[in-house]
Design an enzyme around this catalytic site. Sequence first.
Site: not given
Length: 709
Positions: A79, A152, A343
């Site tokens: 990413h 995603n 995270h």
Amino acid sequence: MKEKPTPIKELSDAKQQDLEKNRSYSDNRAMTTDQGLKINDDNNSLKAGDRGSALLEDFILREKITHFDHERIPERVVHARGSGAHGYFKLYKPLNKYTKAKFLNDTTVNTPIFARISTVAGSRGSTDLPRDVRGFALKFYTQEGIYDLVGNNMPVFFIQDAMKFPDLIHAVKGEPHNEIPQAASAHDTFWDFISLMPESMHMIMWAMSDRAIPRSLRMMEGFGVHTFRFINDKNESHFVKFHWKPKLGTHAVLWDEAQKISGKNSDFHKLDLWEAIDQGNFPEWELGVQIIPEADEHKFDFDLLDPTKLVPEEVVPVTPIGKIVLNRNPDNFFAETEQIAFHPGHIVPGIDFTNDPLLQGRLFSYTDTQLSRLGSPNFHEIPINRSIAPVHNNQRDASMRQEINTGKVAYFPNSLGGGCPFQSKIADGGFTSYDERIEARKVRERSTSFADHFSQARLFFDSQTPTEQNHIIKALRFELGKVETVAIRLRTLGLLAQIDNKLATKVAEGLGLEVPQPEKPMNKGVGADADESQEPIQKNQKVKSSDALSMIKNPTLSNTIATRQIAFLCNEGVNDESVENMRNALETAGATVKIIAPHLGTIKTEKGKNLTVDQSYLIAASVLFDGTFIPDGKNSKDLAQMPEVREFINDSFKHCKFIAADNRAKEVLKNTDAKPNTDMGVLTDSANLSKDFIKKLGTHRFWQREKLV
Ligand code: HDD
């Protein structure tokens, strides 16, 4: 001592001020060194004579060059390329039945967010339009601390266990000996790995579909992928899946277009997002949840903990809970978009994890990667990562510490610090993990409930329209066509045949191969010593087809043309009314019009007025636009002679886009593939051309023009 909690509304203002404070230098300030010394000459280094060598004593030169030498930090291992934006989340109604999370219970607050949308495989400088999954990460600055939803644009993943993540990424990235190809999965190592991993087949269907080549980052769905938990104040748990659906609908480009866009403007998505926000067209998504009572955990045809499976919306509908709006571009790409640290383990009371083995591995990976990328456990102090909830603990020191902790107490329990910072009761927002009951053996195994690798891949394929299936077949032909090792192609065909024989046959035809006899499929989920009888299984799925999985059939398909880019192909002598009538109609519907002409500056209209040109034919390309209009003009014949114009129209036709030509401009279509025919999406001779054109543009593409393989 207990600190008075800051009222919720003030907190979002405080965050705003915090961000304001970090704005770059405003004008009218003297240039200084990093030590605050005013600089008198920023153009010349200190030398021994005007033609002499530089002097070591030149601390100003050394400071500037040293800083420059260290400007780069490691890019994200995956990413790496991303675009970011600020915004907010607005809740529709309290969710107290399911979760005690404050930001999901207070409808009076706009929770500040930062979104980062990324490609996965490419480097930071790679193109915006590879065939790839898009990361869609949301940071919520809640009053109870940071909540990160790191998802995603596809609801499932390639692998079931985090143990395989480094293998997946090593396989997809440029091959290690020559780092080729950049940002592309169409090569041997990726398909070698995939062809040995039957569990990847469902995600492969998504990755080969047009979802992997979005028209805009503003026109993509987002998914949390894993099953998470909501926990309410009675400590009851519900499973939850997160979805966010774009207000503008979910749209894609074609693969041929994607490749051409990468050449014409490799920042296509970045620029599109930036310009939309800059122009006040704030991208919006509706955040929704699928909620599953704990008691229903085992009622599905698959395991809820398996990240290669989705819960069909026909089985558990998505309930909208609020909206996500992106309304401010970052001030500085590096400080914000590059340094933001997500995270999945950043959660707040009321949200918790499940035992999904992919999620469990992620909980280790993200902090670890920030240490290497941002260089210090103090990355939470970087402005974009700061919580708006106060932070008090006994963590101290480490590289680049910003906070100056006072006092001599940095341990707990203590009496010298009055017992502070103190632990919070659960009722006061103290976090406790959900007390899930676990009775288990310690094993290195894959659950047999994860062994159905093909049924949902088939569900996805069967849910697509013929056009979408056609694109999947062509994508597989392209990807496998770039694979050099025939054995890998054959092995992949063997896996595809287990999804759908017609799919495998069509792909095989393009490769000049026969579909191999299905081998006994290997289940790579089992270890070397494990019982090999643990083969992949196929379970009968209750849902055979789901409209929500198709972009074309999707119930959230939006027919708006807002923010769509329409090219007007012009030259000298263009008719005034023809340009203005169409421009007014399109702009009223929210689209953006760009005047394209042989040169920049202005061109003279039929009435002799100056018309400002936005782009010349040298710069413009059909792939950068959603539709094409050719206004009437006294010199239409000359326009018809321009090869760039013919190429523009032919590409537009090939990519199934709508084309409209007014009156004499029909002449321009003569030597192109786009013959006037409303039934083929080429509009001319209409009493109400603008109205018809807008209606057609709202359907995105004229797919019937495309030949099925
Ligand atoms: Fe990951 C970044 C999403 C599996 C390890 N991941 C990263 C980003 C997104 C995702 C959106 C970029 C965040 C940003 O913009 O900064 N990752 C996912 C999703 C997954 C997933 C949806 C599966 C459902 N990831 C996954 C696994 C691992 C990682 C299984 C490792 C065990 N991901 C990382 C990472 C990254 C990352 C190495 C790279 C940069 C970063 O974290 O900050 O830790």
